[in-house]
Design a protein around this motif. Sequence first.
Motif, PDB file in Angstrom:
ATOM      1  N   ALA A 166      15.588  -2.401   3.623  1.00  0.00           N
ATOM      2  CA  ALA A 166      16.389  -3.579   2.922  1.00  0.00           C
ATOM      3  C   ALA A 166      15.930  -3.747   1.470  1.00  0.00           C
ATOM      4  CB  ALA A 166      15.811  -4.840   3.794  1.00  0.00           C
ATOM      5  N   PRO A 167      16.979  -4.417   0.737  1.00  0.00           N
ATOM      6  CA  PRO A 167      16.471  -4.793  -0.599  1.00  0.00           C
ATOM      7  C   PRO A 167      15.526  -6.198  -0.833  1.00  0.00           C
ATOM      8  CG  PRO A 167      18.808  -5.514  -0.329  1.00  0.00           C
ATOM      9  CD  PRO A 167      18.321  -4.681   1.139  1.00  0.00           C
ATOM     10  N   VAL A 168      14.703  -6.258  -1.628  1.00  0.00           N
ATOM     11  CA  VAL A 168      14.151  -7.475  -1.626  1.00  0.00           C
ATOM     12  C   VAL A 168      14.636  -8.546  -2.461  1.00  0.00           C
ATOM     13  CG1 VAL A 168      11.728  -6.225  -1.245  1.00  0.00           C
ATOM     14  CG2 VAL A 168      12.419  -6.672  -3.582  1.00  0.00           C
ATOM     15  N   GLY A 169      14.309  -9.734  -2.407  1.00  0.00           N
ATOM     16  CA  GLY A 169      15.066 -10.682  -2.898  1.00  0.00           C
ATOM     17  C   GLY A 169      15.271 -12.061  -2.292  1.00  0.00           C
ATOM     18  N   GLU A 170      15.851 -11.717  -1.040  1.00  0.00           N
ATOM     19  CA  GLU A 170      16.296 -12.918  -0.309  1.00  0.00           C
ATOM     20  C   GLU A 170      14.998 -13.311   0.744  1.00  0.00           C
ATOM     21  OE1 GLU A 170      18.808 -14.687  -0.835  1.00  0.00           O
ATOM     22  OE2 GLU A 170      19.310 -13.189  -2.257  1.00  0.00           O
ATOM     23  N   THR A 171      15.026 -14.398   0.964  1.00  0.00           N
ATOM     24  CA  THR A 171      13.905 -14.867   2.043  1.00  0.00           C
ATOM     25  C   THR A 171      13.854 -14.290   3.350  1.00  0.00           C
ATOM     26  OG1 THR A 171      13.818 -17.184   0.929  1.00  0.00           O
ATOM     27  CG2 THR A 171      12.984 -17.100   3.205  1.00  0.00           C
ATOM     28  N   ALA A 172      15.046 -13.723   3.717  1.00  0.00           N
ATOM     29  CA  ALA A 172      15.231 -13.144   5.004  1.00  0.00           C
ATOM     30  C   ALA A 172      14.624 -11.713   5.178  1.00  0.00           C
ATOM     31  CB  ALA A 172      16.549 -12.907   5.540  1.00  0.00           C
ATOM     32  N   VAL A 173      14.725 -11.208   3.956  1.00  0.00           N
ATOM     33  CA  VAL A 173      14.107  -9.986   3.755  1.00  0.00           C
ATOM     34  C   VAL A 173      12.639  -9.893   3.833  1.00  0.00           C
ATOM     35  CG1 VAL A 173      13.716  -7.646   2.590  1.00  0.00           C
ATOM     36  CG2 VAL A 173      16.135  -8.840   2.758  1.00  0.00           C
ATOM     37  N   ALA A 174      12.102 -11.177   2.913  1.00  0.00           N
ATOM     38  CA  ALA A 174      10.534 -11.157   2.786  1.00  0.00           C
ATOM     39  C   ALA A 174      10.081 -11.578   4.245  1.00  0.00           C
ATOM     40  CB  ALA A 174      10.267 -12.215   2.043  1.00  0.00           C
ATOM     41  N   ASP A 175      10.604 -12.486   4.969  1.00  0.00           N
ATOM     42  CA  ASP A 175      10.301 -12.857   6.218  1.00  0.00           C
ATOM     43  C   ASP A 175      10.173 -11.845   7.327  1.00  0.00           C
ATOM     44  OD1 ASP A 175       9.864 -15.412   5.489  1.00  0.00           O
ATOM     45  OD2 ASP A 175      11.833 -15.867   6.412  1.00  0.00           O
ATOM     46  N   GLN A 176      11.307 -10.710   7.259  1.00  0.00           N
ATOM     47  CA  GLN A 176      11.201  -9.631   7.997  1.00  0.00           C
ATOM     48  C   GLN A 176      10.198  -8.448   7.651  1.00  0.00           C
ATOM     49  OE1 GLN A 176      14.887  -7.173   7.179  1.00  0.00           O
ATOM     50  NE2 GLN A 176      14.341  -5.637   9.048  1.00  0.00           N
ATOM     51  N   LEU A 177       9.990  -8.543   6.484  1.00  0.00           N
ATOM     52  CA  LEU A 177       8.600  -7.592   6.191  1.00  0.00           C
ATOM     53  C   LEU A 177       7.135  -8.174   6.746  1.00  0.00           C
ATOM     54  CD1 LEU A 177       9.301  -7.051   2.366  1.00  0.00           C
ATOM     55  CD2 LEU A 177       9.664  -5.212   4.200  1.00  0.00           C
ATOM     56  N   VAL A 178       7.030  -9.524   6.479  1.00  0.00           N
ATOM     57  CA  VAL A 178       5.930 -10.012   7.106  1.00  0.00           C
ATOM     58  C   VAL A 178       5.929  -9.854   8.737  1.00  0.00           C
ATOM     59  CG1 VAL A 178       4.557 -12.101   7.375  1.00  0.00           C
ATOM     60  CG2 VAL A 178       5.525 -11.421   5.165  1.00  0.00           C
ATOM     61  N   ALA A 179       7.042 -10.315   9.346  1.00  0.00           N
ATOM     62  CA  ALA A 179       7.214 -10.175  10.750  1.00  0.00           C
ATOM     63  C   ALA A 179       6.827  -8.775  11.258  1.00  0.00           C
ATOM     64  CB  ALA A 179       8.449 -10.665  11.103  1.00  0.00           C
ATOM     65  N   THR A 180       7.451  -7.784  10.528  1.00  0.00           N
ATOM     66  CA  THR A 180       7.220  -6.279  10.935  1.00  0.00           C
ATOM     67  C   THR A 180       5.823  -5.966  10.932  1.00  0.00           C
ATOM     68  OG1 THR A 180       9.538  -5.740  10.429  1.00  0.00           O
ATOM     69  CG2 THR A 180       7.803  -4.012  10.385  1.00  0.00           C
ATOM     70  N   ALA A 181       5.163  -6.342   9.865  1.00  0.00           N
ATOM     71  CA  ALA A 181       3.609  -6.109   9.659  1.00  0.00           C
ATOM     72  C   ALA A 181       3.000  -6.735  11.090  1.00  0.00           C
ATOM     73  CB  ALA A 181       3.155  -6.563   8.588  1.00  0.00           C
ATOM     74  N   HIS A 223      12.906  -8.161  -9.182  1.00  0.00           N
ATOM     75  CA  HIS A 223      11.667  -8.215  -9.410  1.00  0.00           C
ATOM     76  C   HIS A 223      11.106  -9.654  -9.686  1.00  0.00           C
ATOM     77  CE1 HIS A 223      11.132  -4.509 -11.827  1.00  0.00           C
ATOM     78  NE2 HIS A 223      12.763  -4.412 -12.082  1.00  0.00           N
ATOM     79  N   LEU A 224      11.854 -10.645  -9.991  1.00  0.00           N
ATOM     80  CA  LEU A 224      11.109 -11.953  -9.947  1.00  0.00           C
ATOM     81  C   LEU A 224      11.280 -12.667  -8.535  1.00  0.00           C
ATOM     82  CD1 LEU A 224       9.329 -13.532 -11.885  1.00  0.00           C
ATOM     83  CD2 LEU A 224      11.513 -14.673 -12.834  1.00  0.00           C
ATOM     84  N   ARG A 225      12.402 -12.811  -8.445  1.00  0.00           N
ATOM     85  CA  ARG A 225      12.866 -13.719  -7.192  1.00  0.00           C
ATOM     86  C   ARG A 225      12.069 -12.832  -5.857  1.00  0.00           C
ATOM     87  NH1 ARG A 225      16.189 -17.578  -4.782  1.00  0.00           N
ATOM     88  NH2 ARG A 225      16.757 -17.103  -2.599  1.00  0.00           N
ATOM     89  N   GLY A 226      12.019 -11.487  -5.926  1.00  0.00           N
ATOM     90  CA  GLY A 226      11.758 -10.472  -4.819  1.00  0.00           C
ATOM     91  C   GLY A 226      10.145 -10.695  -4.705  1.00  0.00           C
ATOM     92  N   THR A 227       9.371 -10.919  -5.879  1.00  0.00           N
ATOM     93  CA  THR A 227       7.978 -10.961  -5.902  1.00  0.00           C
ATOM     94  C   THR A 227       7.599 -12.509  -5.312  1.00  0.00           C
ATOM     95  OG1 THR A 227       7.513  -9.536  -7.830  1.00  0.00           O
ATOM     96  CG2 THR A 227       6.056 -11.423  -7.383  1.00  0.00           C
ATOM     97  N   PHE A 228       8.549 -13.557  -5.712  1.00  0.00           N
ATOM     98  CA  PHE A 228       8.301 -14.758  -5.191  1.00  0.00           C
ATOM     99  C   PHE A 228       8.624 -14.934  -3.715  1.00  0.00           C
ATOM    100  CE2 PHE A 228      10.761 -18.617  -3.974  1.00  0.00           C
ATOM    101  CZ  PHE A 228       9.763 -19.498  -4.122  1.00  0.00           C
ATOM    102  N   THR A 229       9.625 -14.290  -3.049  1.00  0.00           N
ATOM    103  CA  THR A 229       9.833 -14.509  -1.806  1.00  0.00           C
ATOM    104  C   THR A 229       8.791 -13.725  -0.778  1.00  0.00           C
ATOM    105  OG1 THR A 229      11.601 -12.823  -1.955  1.00  0.00           O
ATOM    106  CG2 THR A 229      12.108 -15.140  -2.128  1.00  0.00           C
ATOM    107  N   CYS A 230       8.359 -12.530  -1.422  1.00  0.00           N
ATOM    108  CA  CYS A 230       7.609 -11.722  -0.548  1.00  0.00           C
ATOM    109  C   CYS A 230       6.020 -12.184  -0.765  1.00  0.00           C
ATOM    110  CB  CYS A 230       7.577 -10.320  -1.292  1.00  0.00           C
ATOM    111  SG  CYS A 230       9.232  -9.301  -0.535  1.00  0.00           S
ATOM    112  N   ALA A 231       5.902 -12.832  -1.687  1.00  0.00           N
ATOM    113  CA  ALA A 231       4.534 -13.281  -1.818  1.00  0.00           C
ATOM    114  C   ALA A 231       4.322 -14.868  -1.200  1.00  0.00           C
ATOM    115  CB  ALA A 231       4.277 -13.508  -3.315  1.00  0.00           C
ATOM    116  N   ARG A 232       5.311 -15.442  -1.180  1.00  0.00           N
ATOM    117  CA  ARG A 232       5.230 -16.842  -0.208  1.00  0.00           C
ATOM    118  C   ARG A 232       5.306 -16.549   1.112  1.00  0.00           C
ATOM    119  NH1 ARG A 232      10.668 -20.243  -0.833  1.00  0.00           N
ATOM    120  NH2 ARG A 232      11.560 -18.396   0.135  1.00  0.00           N
TER     121      ARG A 232
END
Length: 301
Positions: free
Chosen positions: A61-76, A113-122
Amino acid sequence: MDVVGKVAVVTGSGRGLGRAYAEALAAAGAAVVVNDVDGDAAKQVVDAIESAGGRATAVVAPVGETAVADQLVATAVAEFGRLDVMVTNAGILRDRVLWKMSDEEFDDVIRVHLRGTFTCARAAAQRMREQGEGGRLILVASPAGQRGNFGQTNYAAAKAGIAAMARTWAMELAKAGILVNAVVPVAATEMTRTIPAFAPAIEEAERTGAPLPRWLRRDEGLGTVEDVASLIVFLASDASAEVTGQAIGIGGDRLALWSHPAEKSVAYSQDGWTAEGIAASWSSGIGAEPESYGIPAPQGR
């Protein structure tokens, strides 16, 4: 040094630096969520980690959106039970000089880069705070963000923002035991292969299998992606327990601590400054030694 028992997410880890980070973390004992927009590339990394005895899974998935960041954490959490390390590496380039850069080219790079870092870090910080055992946010910056670079308005702005977020989040997350640092890597990648001063040496090393020359590794601080990955392992480990809020450069034989922006020189004028007063004092006052800008040109041999 090991990170046994830790679980890490590495965005943009299908190839290049991101793949090196994922494989190094896995080799040191971490379970890794591999993320990339290229499903085949992500699968190859997972297969390589598993064939070496490690544990990994992929999220395409491409990072940037909140849903993808949540998916990454949920998968871990679903696959490995927790999350300890988030490495925000994913990025794209859309290089163009200011007067030719489109809105889309600017927005695409900022989003990844910027939003993807923000959403994934959050998303990672929320999970780490819930776990109550601290964690690591490792943000990938760039020399372009530290000094600027011709034709990279979007990229330099995003990377400068990432370094600023590292300093901010280090303060905000300190009480939770979450350490936040920015890594400033320099390595032989698809981008650096296009630099005329570097290209012949990189091509020769790839053709012969010989190490990159000393002048490149030491003087220019440029080496392999594996050289950079060692810093990621250190920052993910317990050995970095006192390191936070820093921008750390690595490449080839060079390891460096970047300074934070700070006032270089100061002058005072009672009752304030007029434009004429600034002009009169500039060249002999605070402007006597102006700061340089831009990434220095490679010096070659």
